[in-house]
Design a protein around this motif. Structure first.
Motif, PDB file in Angstrom:
ATOM      1  N   THR A  82      74.722   9.842  22.940  1.00 52.76           N
ATOM      2  CA  THR A  82      74.023  10.166  24.184  1.00 52.76           C
ATOM      3  C   THR A  82      73.786  11.659  24.312  1.00 52.76           C
ATOM      4  OG1 THR A  82      74.992   8.245  25.294  1.00 52.76           O
ATOM      5  CG2 THR A  82      74.122   9.993  26.688  1.00 52.76           C
ATOM      6  N   ALA A  83      74.808  12.461  24.039  1.00 55.22           N
ATOM      7  CA  ALA A  83      74.684  13.911  24.170  1.00 55.22           C
ATOM      8  C   ALA A  83      73.708  14.486  23.147  1.00 55.22           C
ATOM      9  CB  ALA A  83      76.055  14.569  24.033  1.00 55.22           C
ATOM     10  N   LEU A  84      73.933  14.170  21.868  1.00 52.99           N
ATOM     11  CA  LEU A  84      73.067  14.708  20.814  1.00 52.99           C
ATOM     12  C   LEU A  84      71.656  14.139  20.908  1.00 52.99           C
ATOM     13  CD1 LEU A  84      75.535  14.578  17.777  1.00 52.99           C
ATOM     14  CD2 LEU A  84      74.912  16.561  19.168  1.00 52.99           C
ATOM     15  N   GLY A  85      71.561  12.841  21.204  1.00 49.12           N
ATOM     16  CA  GLY A  85      70.249  12.221  21.300  1.00 49.12           C
ATOM     17  C   GLY A  85      69.432  12.775  22.452  1.00 49.12           C
ATOM     18  N   THR A  86      70.069  13.004  23.583  1.00 47.17           N
ATOM     19  CA  THR A  86      69.349  13.563  24.734  1.00 47.17           C
ATOM     20  C   THR A  86      68.845  14.969  24.434  1.00 47.17           C
ATOM     21  OG1 THR A  86      70.688  12.246  26.269  1.00 47.17           O
ATOM     22  CG2 THR A  86      69.522  14.152  27.170  1.00 47.17           C
ATOM     23  N   LEU A  87      69.699  15.798  23.830  1.00 43.45           N
ATOM     24  CA  LEU A  87      69.277  17.161  23.473  1.00 43.45           C
ATOM     25  C   LEU A  87      68.144  17.135  22.451  1.00 43.45           C
ATOM     26  CD1 LEU A  87      72.739  18.959  23.173  1.00 43.45           C
ATOM     27  CD2 LEU A  87      71.038  19.244  24.975  1.00 43.45           C
ATOM     28  N   PHE A  88      68.272  16.293  21.436  1.00 40.92           N
ATOM     29  CA  PHE A  88      67.246  16.193  20.395  1.00 40.92           C
ATOM     30  C   PHE A  88      65.934  15.686  20.975  1.00 40.92           C
ATOM     31  CE2 PHE A  88      65.341  13.837  16.727  1.00 40.92           C
ATOM     32  CZ  PHE A  88      65.095  14.927  15.923  1.00 40.92           C
ATOM     33  N   SER A 192      60.592  24.294  34.966  1.00 38.26           N
ATOM     34  CA  SER A 192      60.434  22.840  34.872  1.00 38.26           C
ATOM     35  C   SER A 192      61.767  22.096  34.922  1.00 38.26           C
ATOM     36  CB  SER A 192      59.707  22.481  33.570  1.00 38.26           C
ATOM     37  OG  SER A 192      58.482  23.166  33.448  1.00 38.26           O
ATOM     38  N   MET A 193      62.798  22.720  35.466  1.00 38.40           N
ATOM     39  CA  MET A 193      64.110  22.097  35.481  1.00 38.40           C
ATOM     40  C   MET A 193      64.142  20.754  36.218  1.00 38.40           C
ATOM     41  SD  MET A 193      65.799  23.808  33.470  1.00 38.40           S
ATOM     42  CE  MET A 193      67.280  22.831  33.669  1.00 38.40           C
ATOM     43  N   PRO A 194      63.415  20.576  37.339  1.00 43.58           N
ATOM     44  CA  PRO A 194      63.411  19.241  37.957  1.00 43.58           C
ATOM     45  C   PRO A 194      62.909  18.151  37.008  1.00 43.58           C
ATOM     46  CG  PRO A 194      62.568  20.855  39.498  1.00 43.58           C
ATOM     47  CD  PRO A 194      62.689  21.556  38.184  1.00 43.58           C
ATOM     48  N   ALA A 195      61.803  18.425  36.311  1.00 43.89           N
ATOM     49  CA  ALA A 195      61.274  17.444  35.365  1.00 43.89           C
ATOM     50  C   ALA A 195      62.218  17.248  34.191  1.00 43.89           C
ATOM     51  CB  ALA A 195      59.899  17.883  34.867  1.00 43.89           C
ATOM     52  N   ILE A 196      62.808  18.330  33.706  1.00 41.70           N
ATOM     53  CA  ILE A 196      63.727  18.236  32.572  1.00 41.70           C
ATOM     54  C   ILE A 196      64.957  17.424  32.946  1.00 41.70           C
ATOM     55  CG2 ILE A 196      65.285  19.587  31.111  1.00 41.70           C
ATOM     56  CD1 ILE A 196      63.137  21.746  31.011  1.00 41.70           C
ATOM     57  N   ALA A 197      65.488  17.653  34.153  1.00 44.77           N
ATOM     58  CA  ALA A 197      66.646  16.887  34.603  1.00 44.77           C
ATOM     59  C   ALA A 197      66.314  15.400  34.701  1.00 44.77           C
ATOM     60  CB  ALA A 197      67.131  17.414  35.947  1.00 44.77           C
ATOM     61  N   THR A 198      65.121  15.092  35.197  1.00 40.50           N
ATOM     62  CA  THR A 198      64.705  13.695  35.333  1.00 40.50           C
ATOM     63  C   THR A 198      64.553  13.021  33.975  1.00 40.50           C
ATOM     64  OG1 THR A 198      63.524  14.229  37.374  1.00 40.50           O
ATOM     65  CG2 THR A 198      62.944  12.177  36.286  1.00 40.50           C
ATOM     66  N   ILE A 199      63.836  13.671  33.069  1.00 39.29           N
ATOM     67  CA  ILE A 199      63.614  13.099  31.742  1.00 39.29           C
ATOM     68  C   ILE A 199      64.925  13.009  30.966  1.00 39.29           C
ATOM     69  CG2 ILE A 199      62.335  13.311  29.592  1.00 39.29           C
ATOM     70  CD1 ILE A 199      60.659  12.657  32.072  1.00 39.29           C
ATOM     71  N   SER A 200      65.801  13.986  31.159  1.00 40.82           N
ATOM     72  CA  SER A 200      67.109  13.942  30.487  1.00 40.82           C
ATOM     73  C   SER A 200      67.900  12.727  30.926  1.00 40.82           C
ATOM     74  CB  SER A 200      67.899  15.218  30.786  1.00 40.82           C
ATOM     75  OG  SER A 200      67.255  16.355  30.260  1.00 40.82           O
ATOM     76  N   LEU A 201      67.836  12.412  32.219  1.00 42.75           N
ATOM     77  CA  LEU A 201      68.531  11.225  32.713  1.00 42.75           C
ATOM     78  C   LEU A 201      67.944   9.959  32.103  1.00 42.75           C
ATOM     79  CD1 LEU A 201      70.677  10.058  34.592  1.00 42.75           C
ATOM     80  CD2 LEU A 201      68.963  10.004  36.407  1.00 42.75           C
ATOM     81  N   PHE A 202      66.609   9.898  32.010  1.00 44.39           N
ATOM     82  CA  PHE A 202      65.970   8.743  31.378  1.00 44.39           C
ATOM     83  C   PHE A 202      66.464   8.557  29.953  1.00 44.39           C
ATOM     84  CE2 PHE A 202      61.911   9.106  34.195  1.00 44.39           C
ATOM     85  CZ  PHE A 202      62.607   8.533  35.237  1.00 44.39           C
ATOM     86  N   ALA A 204      69.214   9.843  28.559  1.00 47.34           N
ATOM     87  CA  ALA A 204      70.656   9.601  28.515  1.00 47.34           C
ATOM     88  C   ALA A 204      70.973   8.132  28.776  1.00 47.34           C
ATOM     89  CB  ALA A 204      71.369  10.493  29.533  1.00 47.34           C
ATOM     90  N   VAL A 205      70.300   7.544  29.762  1.00 46.19           N
ATOM     91  CA  VAL A 205      70.525   6.120  30.057  1.00 46.19           C
ATOM     92  C   VAL A 205      70.111   5.254  28.868  1.00 46.19           C
ATOM     93  CG1 VAL A 205      69.794   4.194  31.521  1.00 46.19           C
ATOM     94  CG2 VAL A 205      70.329   6.404  32.550  1.00 46.19           C
ATOM     95  N   THR A 206      68.996   5.606  28.244  1.00 46.81           N
ATOM     96  CA  THR A 206      68.525   4.844  27.083  1.00 46.81           C
ATOM     97  C   THR A 206      69.527   4.895  25.942  1.00 46.81           C
ATOM     98  OG1 THR A 206      66.205   5.252  27.666  1.00 46.81           O
ATOM     99  CG2 THR A 206      66.672   4.598  25.398  1.00 46.81           C
ATOM    100  N   TYR A 207      70.005   6.101  25.632  1.00 49.10           N
ATOM    101  CA  TYR A 207      70.957   6.236  24.527  1.00 49.10           C
ATOM    102  C   TYR A 207      72.303   5.594  24.867  1.00 49.10           C
ATOM    103  CZ  TYR A 207      67.900   9.363  21.909  1.00 49.10           C
ATOM    104  OH  TYR A 207      66.857   9.873  21.179  1.00 49.10           O
ATOM    105  N   TRP A 208      72.734   5.710  26.122  1.00 51.29           N
ATOM    106  CA  TRP A 208      74.007   5.111  26.496  1.00 51.29           C
ATOM    107  C   TRP A 208      73.948   3.588  26.388  1.00 51.29           C
ATOM    108  CZ3 TRP A 208      78.838   6.648  27.105  1.00 51.29           C
ATOM    109  CH2 TRP A 208      79.738   5.783  27.731  1.00 51.29           C
ATOM    110  N   ASN A 209      72.801   3.011  26.691  1.00 52.46           N
ATOM    111  CA  ASN A 209      72.644   1.556  26.651  1.00 52.46           C
ATOM    112  C   ASN A 209      72.205   1.046  25.277  1.00 52.46           C
ATOM    113  OD1 ASN A 209      73.375   1.174  29.343  1.00 52.46           O
ATOM    114  ND2 ASN A 209      71.288   1.515  30.066  1.00 52.46           N
ATOM    115  N   THR A 210      72.286   1.906  24.263  1.00 50.95           N
ATOM    116  CA  THR A 210      71.875   1.505  22.918  1.00 50.95           C
ATOM    117  C   THR A 210      72.631   0.262  22.464  1.00 50.95           C
ATOM    118  OG1 THR A 210      71.316   3.758  22.253  1.00 50.95           O
ATOM    119  CG2 THR A 210      71.820   2.195  20.501  1.00 50.95           C
TER     120      THR A 210
END
Length: 292
Positions: A82-88, A192-202, A204-210
């Motif tokens: 989740t951490a590495l995938g979200t950053l990548f 663009s931090m609001p957009a980045i925070a939103t997309i990061s959450l999207f 993160a949820v995807t990778y966590w639910n892998t």
């Protein structure tokens, strides 16, 4: 000067508050039931069907889930992915979105067409598996990240957000000698931090639910993420046949309470992260979807 509210407007406000509170309570009750059910006994859960506050508290379900090191290894895998995938994913998405947001980019329309096309049609499970295999990613944690590194929907939202930023900021930066990389990382991303925070959450949820990608690409059970391990636990608790690698020393658990405990374990990490991003969530999603 603010005028006092009339009796009708006060009644309307009170009715709204009561109605919204009732709706909120109705939507929150299932979560309470799942959490309470994971801490109760099988007997009480079978008798009451719907539990809000357990009469007898029990940790049997959690003792079963955490009875081996398998779940902790799986949690480590999920957290790392989740951490590495979200950053990548955020790095690649930001780079591509910034390029596509430039109106002077040659072939921008064609690239955007191909991006949108992937939202309507995909290569399919077998062709995707063959591509991952030819890339040498089978049985590697990279297989959980690289094939889904950029999501078309997230890319479009971020691209629209970048496109709505004032062009004068970039022109001023170029006059001062700033390069495209400097504009992206010093001006565009901080704004663009609001957009980045939103997309990061999207992401993160995807990778966590892998789950499905792990089933398809990972043969080594030691590399399975927590979602796969939790599924195996539920199947084992139900008495069905499953690949129980690393869980041979587990005993037969209480089935229903384990299912609820599994939901809590799988959902709690994301629920803990969400409040820190909530203030950016709605703003980022809306601002990124105003213009196309």
């Amino acid at each position: 000067m603010v005028q006092d509210k009339t009796l009708g407007s006060r009644i309307f406000d009170i009715t709204n508050y009561l109605l919204l509170s009732l709706i909120g309570l109705i939507t929150f009750l299932p979560f309470i039931h799942v959490i309470a059910g994971s801490f109760t006994t099988v007997t009480e859960l079978a008798q009451k069907q719907f539990v809000i506050i357990p009469t007898v508290w029990s940790l049997d379900a959690y003792h079963y889930i955490f009875s081996t090191n398998t779940i902790f290894k799986a949690l480590g895998v999920s957290i790392s992915v989740t951490a590495l995938g979200t950053l990548f994913s955020m790095f690649l998405t930001a780079l591509m979105a910034y390029g596509l947001s430039r109106r002077d980019l040659d072939g921008r329309s064609g690239i955007m067409f191909m991006v949108v096309f992937t939202m309507l049609f995909s290569g399919g499970m077998i062709p995707t598996f063959l591509v991952v295999k030819e890339m040498g990613l089978i049985d590697s944690l990279s297989a959980l990240i690289v094939p889904t590194a950029i999501n078309a929907f997230n890319l479009i939202i971020m691209r629209n957000f970048f496109q709505n930023l004032p062009e004068g900021l970039e022109e001023s930066a170029k006059i001062d000698g700033c390069t495209d990389w400097g504009i992206l990382f010093r001006i565009v991303i901080p704004l663009s931090m609001p957009a980045i925070a939103t997309i990061s959450l999207f992401y993160a949820v995807t990778y966590w639910n892998t789950y499905m990608t792990a089933i398809l690409y990972l043969n080594d059970s030691a590399k399975w993420p927590v979602q796969v391990i939790l599924r195996q636990i539920v199947i084992l608790a139900s008495g069905l046949t499953a690949d129980t690698s690393g869980m041979e020393d587990m005993v037969r658990p209480p089935e229903q309470t384990v299912k609820m405990a599994v939901i809590v374990v799988a959902t709690l990490p994301i629920l803990l992260v969400y409040p820190f991003l909530q203030k950016h969530f709605a703003k980022g999603a809306l601002l990124g979807s105003i213009k196309g």
